[in-house]
Design a protein around this motif. Structure first.
Motif, PDB file in Angstrom:
ATOM      1  N   HIS A 178       0.830  -1.202   0.000  1.00 36.96           N
ATOM      2  CA  HIS A 178       0.000   0.000   0.000  1.00 36.96           C
ATOM      3  C   HIS A 178       0.867   1.255   0.000  1.00 36.96           C
ATOM      4  N   ILE A 179       1.945   1.258   0.756  1.00 40.04           N
ATOM      5  CA  ILE A 179       2.862   2.398   0.792  1.00 40.04           C
ATOM      6  C   ILE A 179       3.495   2.602  -0.583  1.00 40.04           C
ATOM      7  N   ILE A 180       3.949   1.512  -1.205  1.00 35.13           N
ATOM      8  CA  ILE A 180       4.545   1.596  -2.546  1.00 35.13           C
ATOM      9  C   ILE A 180       3.526   2.107  -3.555  1.00 35.13           C
ATOM     10  N   ASP A 181       2.321   1.537  -3.510  1.00 27.84           N
ATOM     11  CA  ASP A 181       1.283   1.883  -4.483  1.00 27.84           C
ATOM     12  C   ASP A 181       0.814   3.331  -4.383  1.00 27.84           C
ATOM     13  N   ASN A 182       1.094   3.984  -3.273  1.00 27.60           N
ATOM     14  CA  ASN A 182       0.643   5.354  -3.093  1.00 27.60           C
ATOM     15  C   ASN A 182       1.761   6.372  -3.277  1.00 27.60           C
ATOM     16  N   LYS A 183       2.909   5.920  -3.766  1.00 21.47           N
ATOM     17  CA  LYS A 183       4.017   6.825  -4.092  1.00 21.47           C
ATOM     18  C   LYS A 183       3.938   7.165  -5.570  1.00 21.47           C
ATOM     19  N   ALA A 184       3.592   8.382  -5.866  1.00 25.66           N
ATOM     20  CA  ALA A 184       3.364   8.788  -7.262  1.00 25.66           C
ATOM     21  C   ALA A 184       4.583   8.526  -8.141  1.00 25.66           C
ATOM     22  N   GLU A 185       5.780   8.840  -7.666  1.00 23.43           N
ATOM     23  CA  GLU A 185       6.985   8.671  -8.483  1.00 23.43           C
ATOM     24  C   GLU A 185       7.238   7.199  -8.802  1.00 23.43           C
ATOM     25  N   THR A 186       7.031   6.320  -7.836  1.00 24.22           N
ATOM     26  CA  THR A 186       7.211   4.886  -8.059  1.00 24.22           C
ATOM     27  C   THR A 186       6.188   4.372  -9.063  1.00 24.22           C
ATOM     28  N   MET A 187       4.958   4.759  -8.896  1.00 23.75           N
ATOM     29  CA  MET A 187       3.906   4.282  -9.797  1.00 23.75           C
ATOM     30  C   MET A 187       4.083   4.842 -11.205  1.00 23.75           C
ATOM     31  N   ARG A 188       4.665   6.034 -11.324  1.00 23.28           N
ATOM     32  CA  ARG A 188       4.941   6.572 -12.657  1.00 23.28           C
ATOM     33  C   ARG A 188       5.904   5.654 -13.396  1.00 23.28           C
ATOM     34  N   LEU A 189       6.901   5.137 -12.682  1.00 22.71           N
ATOM     35  CA  LEU A 189       7.866   4.236 -13.317  1.00 22.71           C
ATOM     36  C   LEU A 189       7.235   2.892 -13.678  1.00 22.71           C
TER      37      LEU A 189
ATOM     38  N   ASP B 122      13.560   6.848 -20.165  1.00 21.61           N
ATOM     39  CA  ASP B 122      14.301   7.791 -19.326  1.00 21.61           C
ATOM     40  C   ASP B 122      14.756   7.185 -17.998  1.00 21.61           C
ATOM     41  N   ASN B 123      14.416   5.936 -17.733  1.00 16.28           N
ATOM     42  CA  ASN B 123      14.797   5.279 -16.482  1.00 16.28           C
ATOM     43  C   ASN B 123      16.125   4.538 -16.688  1.00 16.28           C
ATOM     44  N   ALA B 124      17.187   5.312 -16.853  1.00 11.28           N
ATOM     45  CA  ALA B 124      18.510   4.758 -17.181  1.00 11.28           C
ATOM     46  C   ALA B 124      19.007   3.778 -16.118  1.00 11.28           C
ATOM     47  N   LYS B 125      18.727   4.050 -14.871  1.00 13.15           N
ATOM     48  CA  LYS B 125      19.167   3.180 -13.780  1.00 13.15           C
ATOM     49  C   LYS B 125      18.574   1.766 -13.947  1.00 13.15           C
ATOM     50  N   ALA B 126      17.291   1.701 -14.224  1.00 14.64           N
ATOM     51  CA  ALA B 126      16.641   0.404 -14.402  1.00 14.64           C
ATOM     52  C   ALA B 126      17.138  -0.290 -15.674  1.00 14.64           C
TER      53      ALA B 126
ATOM     54  N   HIS C  15      19.976  -0.066 -17.061  1.00 18.25           N
ATOM     55  CA  HIS C  15      21.321  -0.572 -16.765  1.00 18.25           C
ATOM     56  C   HIS C  15      21.244  -1.915 -16.018  1.00 18.25           C
ATOM     57  N   ILE C  16      20.397  -1.990 -15.009  1.00 22.93           N
ATOM     58  CA  ILE C  16      20.236  -3.233 -14.235  1.00 22.93           C
ATOM     59  C   ILE C  16      19.734  -4.360 -15.133  1.00 22.93           C
ATOM     60  N   TYR C  17      18.738  -4.067 -15.960  1.00 20.19           N
ATOM     61  CA  TYR C  17      18.166  -5.096 -16.836  1.00 20.19           C
ATOM     62  C   TYR C  17      19.211  -5.608 -17.828  1.00 20.19           C
ATOM     63  N   LYS C  18      19.982  -4.704 -18.390  1.00 21.11           N
ATOM     64  CA  LYS C  18      21.024  -5.115 -19.346  1.00 21.11           C
ATOM     65  C   LYS C  18      22.090  -5.963 -18.663  1.00 21.11           C
ATOM     66  N   LYS C  19      22.441  -5.636 -17.414  1.00 24.72           N
ATOM     67  CA  LYS C  19      23.441  -6.415 -16.689  1.00 24.72           C
ATOM     68  C   LYS C  19      22.995  -7.870 -16.516  1.00 24.72           C
ATOM     69  N   LEU C  20      21.685  -8.093 -16.439  1.00 27.55           N
ATOM     70  CA  LEU C  20      21.169  -9.452 -16.311  1.00 27.55           C
ATOM     71  C   LEU C  20      20.974 -10.132 -17.662  1.00 27.55           C
TER      72      LEU C  20
ATOM     73  N   TYR D 131       2.827  11.640 -21.757  1.00 28.79           N
ATOM     74  CA  TYR D 131       3.080  10.346 -22.379  1.00 28.79           C
ATOM     75  C   TYR D 131       4.575  10.043 -22.359  1.00 28.79           C
ATOM     76  N   HIS D 132       4.883   8.758 -22.213  1.00 32.53           N
ATOM     77  CA  HIS D 132       6.276   8.316 -22.120  1.00 32.53           C
ATOM     78  C   HIS D 132       6.553   7.246 -23.161  1.00 32.53           C
ATOM     79  N   ASP D 133       7.737   7.331 -23.751  1.00 33.75           N
ATOM     80  CA  ASP D 133       8.220   6.255 -24.606  1.00 33.75           C
ATOM     81  C   ASP D 133       8.695   5.128 -23.695  1.00 33.75           C
ATOM     82  N   SER D 134       8.602   3.917 -24.206  1.00 41.27           N
ATOM     83  CA  SER D 134       8.984   2.759 -23.409  1.00 41.27           C
ATOM     84  C   SER D 134       9.842   1.815 -24.232  1.00 41.27           C
ATOM     85  N   TYR D 135      10.827   1.224 -23.560  1.00 36.14           N
ATOM     86  CA  TYR D 135      11.546   0.112 -24.166  1.00 36.14           C
ATOM     87  C   TYR D 135      10.800  -1.164 -23.834  1.00 36.14           C
ATOM     88  N   PHE D 136      10.740  -2.059 -24.795  1.00 35.60           N
ATOM     89  CA  PHE D 136      10.300  -3.425 -24.557  1.00 35.60           C
ATOM     90  C   PHE D 136      11.584  -4.244 -24.527  1.00 35.60           C
TER      91      PHE D 136
END
Length: 175
Positions: free
Chosen positions: A15-26, A121-125, A127-132, A150-155
């Motif tokens: 519930h705490i995570i779901d109510n953080k606007a910045e987290t949910m935006r990602l 724009d989520n370079a940190k994420a 980077h983590i995904y590519k490392k795996l 609106y946001h562009d997304s990588y698949f």
């Protein structure tokens, strides 16, 4: 650090995570969900075989969640999602937890491919995904609306054969 099944007692942390606007935006999701809504969703999906939800557990402390969703047993693929709480961000738990989730998808559920969506724009994420071993398979223009725009997304995706080969090579290098 381990991942374990999400339990009803974890919902207060979700519930705490779901109510953080910045987290949910990602996550390309709308923030602000009531605990009653969350509990109702938990009850609705508790027996759903097309999703698995795990808690990132640090010796009994809630550190985040890893989810396998849209599990397709015919085509043997699924989407993976992860959130690490702010308190534990930047300590390597995202990569470790993601790896455990991917291991579960490939070795327990026998998935052929695991994929995810990530804001370009989520370079940190990214980077983590590519490392795996996840690879960008495409860029989807203005795919998600979050934070008022609106946001562009990588698949991104990884095949089981590539994941196994990558891990075998790491084992050989480390021995």
């Amino acid at each position: 650090m381990k991942i374990r099944a999400l339990e009803r007692t974890d919902l207060k942390n979700i519930h705490i995570i779901d109510n953080k606007a910045e987290t949910m935006r990602l996550w390309f999701e709308e923030p602000y969900e009531s605990l009653d809504e969350l509990t109702s969703l938990y009850d609705k999906h508790i027996h759903d075989t097309h999703e698995r939800r795990f808690v990132v557990d640090l010796d009994g402390i809630f550190a985040g969640i890893v989810e396998l969703v849209s599990i397709d047993y015919i085509h043997r693929n699924c989407e993976i999602q992860i959130v690490i709480t702010d308190k534990f961000s930047g300590l390597g738990y995202a990569q470790q937890s993601l790896k455990k989730g991917v291991d579960y998808a490939f070795h327990t559920l026998n998935m052929y491919k695991v994929y995810l969506w990530v804001d370009v724009d989520n370079a940190k994420a990214v980077h983590i995904y590519k490392k795996l071993g996840f690879q960008i398979e495409g860029t989807i223009k203005q795919q998600f609306f979050a934070g008022g725009k609106y946001h562009d997304s990588y698949f991104m995706g990884i095949l089981k054969s590539d994941y196994i080969r990558r891990n075998e090579n790491k084992t050989k290098v480390n021995n």
